[in-house]
Design a protein around this motif. Sequence first.
Motif, PDB file in Angstrom:
ATOM      1  N   SER A  14     -52.059  39.192  -4.402  1.00  0.00           N
ATOM      2  CA  SER A  14     -52.188  37.873  -5.015  1.00  0.00           C
ATOM      3  C   SER A  14     -53.378  37.134  -4.424  1.00  0.00           C
ATOM      4  O   SER A  14     -54.089  37.647  -3.557  1.00  0.00           O
ATOM      5  N   ARG A  15     -53.540  35.918  -4.853  1.00  0.00           N
ATOM      6  CA  ARG A  15     -54.609  35.084  -4.307  1.00  0.00           C
ATOM      7  C   ARG A  15     -54.368  34.745  -2.845  1.00  0.00           C
ATOM      8  O   ARG A  15     -55.230  34.206  -2.176  1.00  0.00           O
ATOM      9  N   PHE A  16     -53.188  35.077  -2.324  1.00  0.00           N
ATOM     10  CA  PHE A  16     -52.851  34.807  -0.927  1.00  0.00           C
ATOM     11  C   PHE A  16     -53.230  35.949   0.012  1.00  0.00           C
ATOM     12  O   PHE A  16     -53.021  35.851   1.214  1.00  0.00           O
ATOM     13  N   ALA A  17     -53.795  37.018  -0.512  1.00  0.00           N
ATOM     14  CA  ALA A  17     -54.105  38.189   0.319  1.00  0.00           C
ATOM     15  C   ALA A  17     -55.068  37.839   1.457  1.00  0.00           C
ATOM     16  O   ALA A  17     -54.843  38.215   2.609  1.00  0.00           O
ATOM     17  N   ARG A  18     -56.138  37.121   1.164  1.00  0.00           N
ATOM     18  CA  ARG A  18     -57.116  36.751   2.193  1.00  0.00           C
ATOM     19  C   ARG A  18     -56.489  35.809   3.223  1.00  0.00           C
ATOM     20  O   ARG A  18     -56.662  35.977   4.433  1.00  0.00           O
ATOM     21  N   ILE A  19     -55.753  34.824   2.745  1.00  0.00           N
ATOM     22  CA  ILE A  19     -55.066  33.885   3.645  1.00  0.00           C
ATOM     23  C   ILE A  19     -54.113  34.639   4.565  1.00  0.00           C
ATOM     24  O   ILE A  19     -54.042  34.379   5.766  1.00  0.00           O
ATOM     25  N   THR A  20     -53.388  35.594   3.996  1.00  0.00           N
ATOM     26  CA  THR A  20     -52.405  36.356   4.764  1.00  0.00           C
ATOM     27  C   THR A  20     -53.072  37.176   5.854  1.00  0.00           C
ATOM     28  O   THR A  20     -52.579  37.228   6.988  1.00  0.00           O
ATOM     29  N   ARG A  21     -54.198  37.818   5.533  1.00  0.00           N
ATOM     30  CA  ARG A  21     -54.916  38.593   6.561  1.00  0.00           C
ATOM     31  C   ARG A  21     -55.348  37.699   7.716  1.00  0.00           C
ATOM     32  O   ARG A  21     -55.202  38.048   8.888  1.00  0.00           O
TER      33      ARG A  21
END
Length: 129
Positions: A113-120
């Motif tokens: 999702s669009r949260f992939a970068r935030i999650t990393r």
Amino acid sequence: MEKLVGEYMGMLSGEGLASEKFWALEKRVNEDKRRPKSLGEFAEWLIPNKKSFLSMHVEMRNSLTHRDSAGTARYDPQMLAAHSQGVLVLSYGAILIRLGLSDDEVIDIVKHSRFARITRKFRGLYPSN
């Protein structure tokens, strides 16, 4: 949620006086509202080091609430933003789990999702020991 409703129905259909069952159910519902459901594998995946996360969460909260005499916070704004966004992802995951999705499904959704970068970035703040 269906499991929880089934447990409540079991409490009401059991033996005993209706009033006793009602009060027992009310007590249980209030306890369930106060006790968050474990986020299990999703939380373990998102926050590899819970102790570090919780410690930092409290420190950041205190830093923002109790600023120094100059009115400045002690944390880098980018770190605070990454932490806050990670908490948001954790909240979204909790909602999906509460709606009945499995941990694996939620992890897959977050990864793609669009949260992939935030999650990393968030996971990098609290690596496992």
